[in-house]
Design an enzyme around this catalytic site. Structure first.
Site, PDB file in Angstrom:
ATOM      1  N   CYS A 283       1.097  -1.478  -0.236  1.00 34.84           N
ATOM      2  CA  CYS A 283      -0.229   0.279  -0.205  1.00 34.84           C
ATOM      3  C   CYS A 283       0.721   1.468   0.021  1.00 34.84           C
ATOM      4  O   CYS A 283       2.664   1.057   0.266  1.00 34.84           O
ATOM      5  CB  CYS A 283      -1.349   0.045   1.242  1.00 34.84           C
ATOM      6  SG  CYS A 283      -0.077   0.104   2.374  1.00 34.84           S
TER       7      CYS A 283
ATOM      8  N   ASN B 197       2.261   1.464   4.315  1.00 30.73           N
ATOM      9  CA  ASN B 197       2.599  -0.133   5.148  1.00 30.73           C
ATOM     10  C   ASN B 197       2.575   0.549   6.153  1.00 30.73           C
ATOM     11  O   ASN B 197       3.694  -0.635   7.252  1.00 30.73           O
ATOM     12  CB  ASN B 197       3.997  -0.187   4.474  1.00 30.73           C
ATOM     13  CG  ASN B 197       4.729  -1.692   5.261  1.00 30.73           C
ATOM     14  OD1 ASN B 197       5.924  -1.447   5.537  1.00 30.73           O
ATOM     15  ND2 ASN B 197       3.581  -2.394   5.148  1.00 30.73           N
TER      16      ASN B 197
ATOM     17  N   CYS C   8      -1.272   0.842   7.890  1.00 36.81           N
ATOM     18  CA  CYS C   8      -2.872   0.474   7.255  1.00 36.81           C
ATOM     19  C   CYS C   8      -2.988  -1.145   7.295  1.00 36.81           C
ATOM     20  O   CYS C   8      -3.689  -1.613   7.592  1.00 36.81           O
ATOM     21  CB  CYS C   8      -2.977   1.770   7.332  1.00 36.81           C
ATOM     22  SG  CYS C   8      -3.108   2.787   8.251  1.00 36.81           S
ATOM     23  N   ARG C   9      -3.189  -0.570   5.008  1.00 34.18           N
ATOM     24  CA  ARG C   9      -3.816  -2.006   4.884  1.00 34.18           C
ATOM     25  C   ARG C   9      -2.963  -2.758   4.324  1.00 34.18           C
ATOM     26  O   ARG C   9      -3.626  -4.269   4.831  1.00 34.18           O
ATOM     27  CB  ARG C   9      -4.285  -0.348   3.658  1.00 34.18           C
ATOM     28  CG  ARG C   9      -5.473  -0.170   3.264  1.00 34.18           C
ATOM     29  CD  ARG C   9      -5.853   0.603   2.165  1.00 34.18           C
ATOM     30  NE  ARG C   9      -5.110   1.476   2.421  1.00 34.18           N
ATOM     31  CZ  ARG C   9      -4.072   2.129   1.331  1.00 34.18           C
ATOM     32  NH1 ARG C   9      -5.729   2.274   0.067  1.00 34.18           N
ATOM     33  NH2 ARG C   9      -3.557   3.157   1.016  1.00 34.18           N
ATOM     34  N   SER C  10      -2.038  -2.892   4.199  1.00 39.48           N
ATOM     35  CA  SER C  10      -0.796  -4.017   3.447  1.00 39.48           C
ATOM     36  C   SER C  10      -0.313  -4.715   4.704  1.00 39.48           C
ATOM     37  O   SER C  10      -0.756  -6.091   4.584  1.00 39.48           O
ATOM     38  CB  SER C  10      -0.092  -4.057   2.667  1.00 39.48           C
ATOM     39  OG  SER C  10       0.928  -2.455   3.019  1.00 39.48           O
TER      40      SER C  10
ATOM     41  N   ASP D 216      -8.074   3.545   1.149  1.00 40.98           N
ATOM     42  CA  ASP D 216      -6.896   4.417   2.196  1.00 40.98           C
ATOM     43  C   ASP D 216      -7.468   5.021   4.133  1.00 40.98           C
ATOM     44  O   ASP D 216      -8.845   6.311   3.546  1.00 40.98           O
ATOM     45  CB  ASP D 216      -5.811   5.461   1.943  1.00 40.98           C
ATOM     46  CG  ASP D 216      -4.924   5.920   2.490  1.00 40.98           C
ATOM     47  OD1 ASP D 216      -4.882   5.680   3.565  1.00 40.98           O
ATOM     48  OD2 ASP D 216      -4.888   7.089   2.031  1.00 40.98           O
TER      49      ASP D 216
END
Ligand code: 4NP
Length: 158
Positions: free
Chosen positions: A9, A12, A14-16, A124
């Protein structure tokens, strides 16, 4: 047969890391042998642990992610991993720009693996409230489960 997957993401944090955690858990439940990491395209949070809200949503779902640290995606990653997977369309564009012509990784978008959600981005959540982290977790799990299904089918076909 082992499968290596890198989720990417922007930050690196939050999402990934959530996709990494969700995929590792889904693979373990399925008995699929995987090596999984995550990385970011932006430099702001290098060396930092995941955002507290990402750690919290993972913990609510029984997974601790506080030990991991943000790193950048590198050109070498496209030779090391079978799959390099962007969390949103912007990440995917960044990965396609970075990917070496002779890299072996298949580059894709996470939700491309979910039938009916092709082309969709995991939003995001960084500037949003806690519910956005719940949404990101749900999307990460949906993508992770679908990817495990695909890799199981590939393993069975080999
Ligand atoms: P991520 O979220 O890409 O899911 O880790 C973000 C984290 C930080 C920033 C943007 C997105 N930032 O602009 O600092």
């Amino acid at each position: 047969m082992s499968h290596s997957v890198l989720f990417v993401c922007l930050g690196n944090i939050c999402r990934s890391p959530l996709a990494e955690a969700a995929f590792r858990a889904a693979a373990e439940r399925a008995g699929l042998d995987v090596h999984v990491e995550s990385a970011g395209l932006g430099r702001w949070h290098l060396g930092y642990p995941p955002d507290a809200r990402a750690q919290a949503v993972a913990r609510r779902n029984g997974i601790e992610i506080g030990e991991r640290r943000a790193r950048l995606v590198t050109v070498e990653d496209f030779y090391r991993f079978d799959h390099v997977i962007g969390l949103d369309a912007e990440n995917l564009s960044g990965l396609r720009r970075l990917a070496p012509a002779d890299g072996r990784a298949e580059v894709s978008l996470l939700l491309d693996h979910v039938p009916g959600r092709e082309g969709q981005s995991v939003t995001d959540p960084y500037y949003e409230d806690d519910s956005a982290f719940d949404d990101a977790w749900r999307d990460a799990c949906e993508g992770a489960d679908a990817l495990v299904e695909r890799l199981l089918a590939e393993t069975a076909g080999k």
